[in-house]
Design a protein around this motif. Sequence first.
Motif, PDB file in Angstrom:
ATOM      1  N   THR A   5       0.826  -1.208   0.000  1.00  0.00           N
ATOM      2  CA  THR A   5       0.000   0.000   0.000  1.00  0.00           C
ATOM      3  C   THR A   5       0.855   1.250   0.000  1.00  0.00           C
ATOM      4  O   THR A   5       0.472   2.277  -0.551  1.00  0.00           O
ATOM      5  N   SER A   6       2.030   1.172   0.610  1.00  0.00           N
ATOM      6  CA  SER A   6       2.923   2.327   0.634  1.00  0.00           C
ATOM      7  C   SER A   6       3.444   2.636  -0.756  1.00  0.00           C
ATOM      8  O   SER A   6       3.744   3.786  -1.061  1.00  0.00           O
ATOM      9  N   PHE A   7       3.572   1.622  -1.602  1.00  0.00           N
ATOM     10  CA  PHE A   7       4.072   1.838  -2.946  1.00  0.00           C
ATOM     11  C   PHE A   7       3.112   2.699  -3.756  1.00  0.00           C
ATOM     12  O   PHE A   7       3.533   3.487  -4.592  1.00  0.00           O
ATOM     13  N   ALA A   8       1.816   2.523  -3.524  1.00  0.00           N
ATOM     14  CA  ALA A   8       0.856   3.366  -4.231  1.00  0.00           C
ATOM     15  C   ALA A   8       1.039   4.823  -3.835  1.00  0.00           C
ATOM     16  O   ALA A   8       0.905   5.727  -4.659  1.00  0.00           O
ATOM     17  N   VAL A   9       1.381   5.050  -2.581  1.00  0.00           N
ATOM     18  CA  VAL A   9       1.623   6.408  -2.115  1.00  0.00           C
ATOM     19  C   VAL A   9       2.871   6.972  -2.766  1.00  0.00           C
ATOM     20  O   VAL A   9       2.906   8.105  -3.232  1.00  0.00           O
ATOM     21  N   VAL A  10       3.932   6.169  -2.783  1.00  0.00           N
ATOM     22  CA  VAL A  10       5.180   6.605  -3.405  1.00  0.00           C
ATOM     23  C   VAL A  10       4.963   6.883  -4.883  1.00  0.00           C
ATOM     24  O   VAL A  10       5.456   7.874  -5.428  1.00  0.00           O
ATOM     25  N   LYS A 115      11.102  -7.438  -8.038  1.00  0.00           N
ATOM     26  CA  LYS A 115       9.911  -7.879  -8.751  1.00  0.00           C
ATOM     27  C   LYS A 115       8.949  -6.699  -8.840  1.00  0.00           C
ATOM     28  O   LYS A 115       8.932  -5.822  -7.973  1.00  0.00           O
ATOM     29  N   SER A 116       8.154  -6.682  -9.882  1.00  0.00           N
ATOM     30  CA  SER A 116       7.225  -5.577 -10.101  1.00  0.00           C
ATOM     31  C   SER A 116       6.039  -5.655  -9.149  1.00  0.00           C
ATOM     32  O   SER A 116       5.487  -6.732  -8.917  1.00  0.00           O
ATOM     33  N   VAL A 117       5.651  -4.496  -8.581  1.00  0.00           N
ATOM     34  CA  VAL A 117       4.475  -4.452  -7.720  1.00  0.00           C
ATOM     35  C   VAL A 117       3.446  -3.435  -8.202  1.00  0.00           C
ATOM     36  O   VAL A 117       2.299  -3.463  -7.774  1.00  0.00           O
ATOM     37  N   LEU A 118       3.846  -2.535  -9.090  1.00  0.00           N
ATOM     38  CA  LEU A 118       2.898  -1.528  -9.558  1.00  0.00           C
ATOM     39  C   LEU A 118       3.351  -0.946 -10.890  1.00  0.00           C
ATOM     40  O   LEU A 118       4.500  -0.531 -11.041  1.00  0.00           O
ATOM     41  N   LYS A 119       2.443  -0.937 -11.879  1.00  0.00           N
ATOM     42  CA  LYS A 119       2.711  -0.319 -13.175  1.00  0.00           C
ATOM     43  C   LYS A 119       1.979   1.013 -13.251  1.00  0.00           C
ATOM     44  O   LYS A 119       0.833   1.126 -12.803  1.00  0.00           O
ATOM     45  N   ILE A 120       2.650   2.014 -13.824  1.00  0.00           N
ATOM     46  CA  ILE A 120       2.080   3.341 -13.977  1.00  0.00           C
ATOM     47  C   ILE A 120       2.072   3.690 -15.455  1.00  0.00           C
ATOM     48  O   ILE A 120       3.124   3.645 -16.103  1.00  0.00           O
ATOM     49  N   PRO A 121       0.931   4.020 -16.041  1.00  0.00           N
ATOM     50  CA  PRO A 121       0.898   4.360 -17.470  1.00  0.00           C
ATOM     51  C   PRO A 121       1.854   5.507 -17.782  1.00  0.00           C
ATOM     52  O   PRO A 121       1.918   6.485 -17.029  1.00  0.00           O
ATOM     53  N   PRO A 122       2.633   5.415 -18.854  1.00  0.00           N
ATOM     54  CA  PRO A 122       3.528   6.509 -19.229  1.00  0.00           C
ATOM     55  C   PRO A 122       2.730   7.721 -19.685  1.00  0.00           C
ATOM     56  O   PRO A 122       1.586   7.577 -20.143  1.00  0.00           O
ATOM     57  N   PRO A 123       3.298   8.913 -19.566  1.00  0.00           N
ATOM     58  CA  PRO A 123       2.565  10.127 -19.963  1.00  0.00           C
ATOM     59  C   PRO A 123       2.054  10.089 -21.390  1.00  0.00           C
ATOM     60  O   PRO A 123       1.001  10.655 -21.687  1.00  0.00           O
ATOM     61  N   SER A 124       2.772   9.413 -22.288  1.00  0.00           N
ATOM     62  CA  SER A 124       2.364   9.374 -23.691  1.00  0.00           C
ATOM     63  C   SER A 124       1.082   8.596 -23.910  1.00  0.00           C
ATOM     64  O   SER A 124       0.508   8.639 -24.992  1.00  0.00           O
ATOM     65  N   SER A 125       0.605   7.881 -22.875  1.00  0.00           N
ATOM     66  CA  SER A 125      -0.628   7.099 -23.029  1.00  0.00           C
ATOM     67  C   SER A 125      -1.811   7.733 -22.307  1.00  0.00           C
ATOM     68  O   SER A 125      -2.932   7.238 -22.400  1.00  0.00           O
ATOM     69  N   ILE A 126      -1.568   8.829 -21.598  1.00  0.00           N
ATOM     70  CA  ILE A 126      -2.613   9.428 -20.773  1.00  0.00           C
ATOM     71  C   ILE A 126      -3.430  10.442 -21.565  1.00  0.00           C
ATOM     72  O   ILE A 126      -2.893  11.274 -22.279  1.00  0.00           O
ATOM     73  N   THR A 127      -4.738  10.366 -21.403  1.00  0.00           N
ATOM     74  CA  THR A 127      -5.616  11.368 -21.994  1.00  0.00           C
ATOM     75  C   THR A 127      -6.336  12.091 -20.873  1.00  0.00           C
ATOM     76  O   THR A 127      -6.442  11.598 -19.758  1.00  0.00           O
ATOM     77  N   GLY A 128      -6.836  13.265 -21.136  1.00  0.00           N
ATOM     78  CA  GLY A 128      -7.508  14.043 -20.114  1.00  0.00           C
ATOM     79  C   GLY A 128      -6.502  14.757 -19.223  1.00  0.00           C
ATOM     80  O   GLY A 128      -5.356  14.959 -19.585  1.00  0.00           O
ATOM     81  N   ASP A 129      -6.937  15.128 -17.997  1.00  0.00           N
ATOM     82  CA  ASP A 129      -6.085  15.921 -17.129  1.00  0.00           C
ATOM     83  C   ASP A 129      -5.613  15.144 -15.908  1.00  0.00           C
ATOM     84  O   ASP A 129      -5.292  15.705 -14.872  1.00  0.00           O
ATOM     85  N   TRP A 130      -5.530  13.808 -16.026  1.00  0.00           N
ATOM     86  CA  TRP A 130      -5.164  12.975 -14.882  1.00  0.00           C
ATOM     87  C   TRP A 130      -3.815  13.349 -14.306  1.00  0.00           C
ATOM     88  O   TRP A 130      -3.645  13.465 -13.104  1.00  0.00           O
ATOM     89  N   TRP A 131      -2.803  13.558 -15.188  1.00  0.00           N
ATOM     90  CA  TRP A 131      -1.466  13.880 -14.694  1.00  0.00           C
ATOM     91  C   TRP A 131      -1.451  15.187 -13.924  1.00  0.00           C
ATOM     92  O   TRP A 131      -0.870  15.294 -12.863  1.00  0.00           O
ATOM     93  N   SER A 132      -2.089  16.205 -14.481  1.00  0.00           N
ATOM     94  CA  SER A 132      -2.051  17.513 -13.835  1.00  0.00           C
ATOM     95  C   SER A 132      -2.879  17.556 -12.561  1.00  0.00           C
ATOM     96  O   SER A 132      -2.656  18.392 -11.690  1.00  0.00           O
ATOM     97  N   SER A 133      -3.849  16.632 -12.417  1.00  0.00           N
ATOM     98  CA  SER A 133      -4.714  16.647 -11.238  1.00  0.00           C
ATOM     99  C   SER A 133      -4.185  15.776 -10.119  1.00  0.00           C
ATOM    100  O   SER A 133      -4.702  15.795  -9.006  1.00  0.00           O
ATOM    101  N   THR A 134      -3.145  14.988 -10.392  1.00  0.00           N
ATOM    102  CA  THR A 134      -2.587  14.108  -9.372  1.00  0.00           C
ATOM    103  C   THR A 134      -1.726  14.915  -8.418  1.00  0.00           C
ATOM    104  O   THR A 134      -0.860  15.649  -8.851  1.00  0.00           O
TER     105      THR A 134
END
Length: 221
Positions: A5-10, A115-134
């Motif tokens: 759960t801490s990884f999601a925060v990081v 080992k992988s625990v969380l994948k984050i979509p790269p900016p080139s795949s994001i639509t809308g304002d998700w990045w700026s609102s995070t």
Amino acid sequence: MLKLTSFAVVAAAFISSAAALPRGRDWEPTSTRNDNQNQNQWPKLVPAAPDAILDLSTTEGTQNYICDAYAKKWSLYAAEAVLVDSYGQKVGKHYFVDASPYWHLYSDDSYIGTKSVLKIPPPSSITGDWWSSTSAPSSHSGSKWSQPSAPAAPSTATSPDIPWLVTIRTSGSESGTMSQVGYVVRTYTQGGVAPAIDECVQETHGKVQKVPYEARYLFAK
């Protein structure tokens, strides 16, 4: 070791709005691509993780995929990359051992496997304002960040870049710099995506295709 759960925060901190880097000069990929569509969503800088130990990147690397014609897919087989510091000096390498990612430092011969625990979509795949609102946590103490507001799930599209990735330590050396690392985060990826599915046919079954990529790796406790 941090809980999942801490990884999601990081991760939320890594994909937050612009922040200053904790070193002498700003980092940016050696090669840039015009991407006006996502220009507003792409964070100009990425803050270092809490208790960051190393901040390295690769400009000479490949993600290696093997074709399984029967399953009609390309599977990640290995990675081969040279790690460089902020001055462009070669300081280590990135590779796979038994399908697990490893990083090795030349200076003290230390290494870490994860080992992988969380994948984050790269900016080139994001639509809308998700990045700026995070939003990022406002403060941290040691390796514990204050809990940020959970961002809404992003809308994604096909990307030419492999995902950003949070990985947790599974093995490694007992001494040296890498012995202090608890997780490795892959950010600022460019390229490295698996070949098209229609390129995996009977004639290419079992063959490996190396796809060039670049990334920035953050190593933290």
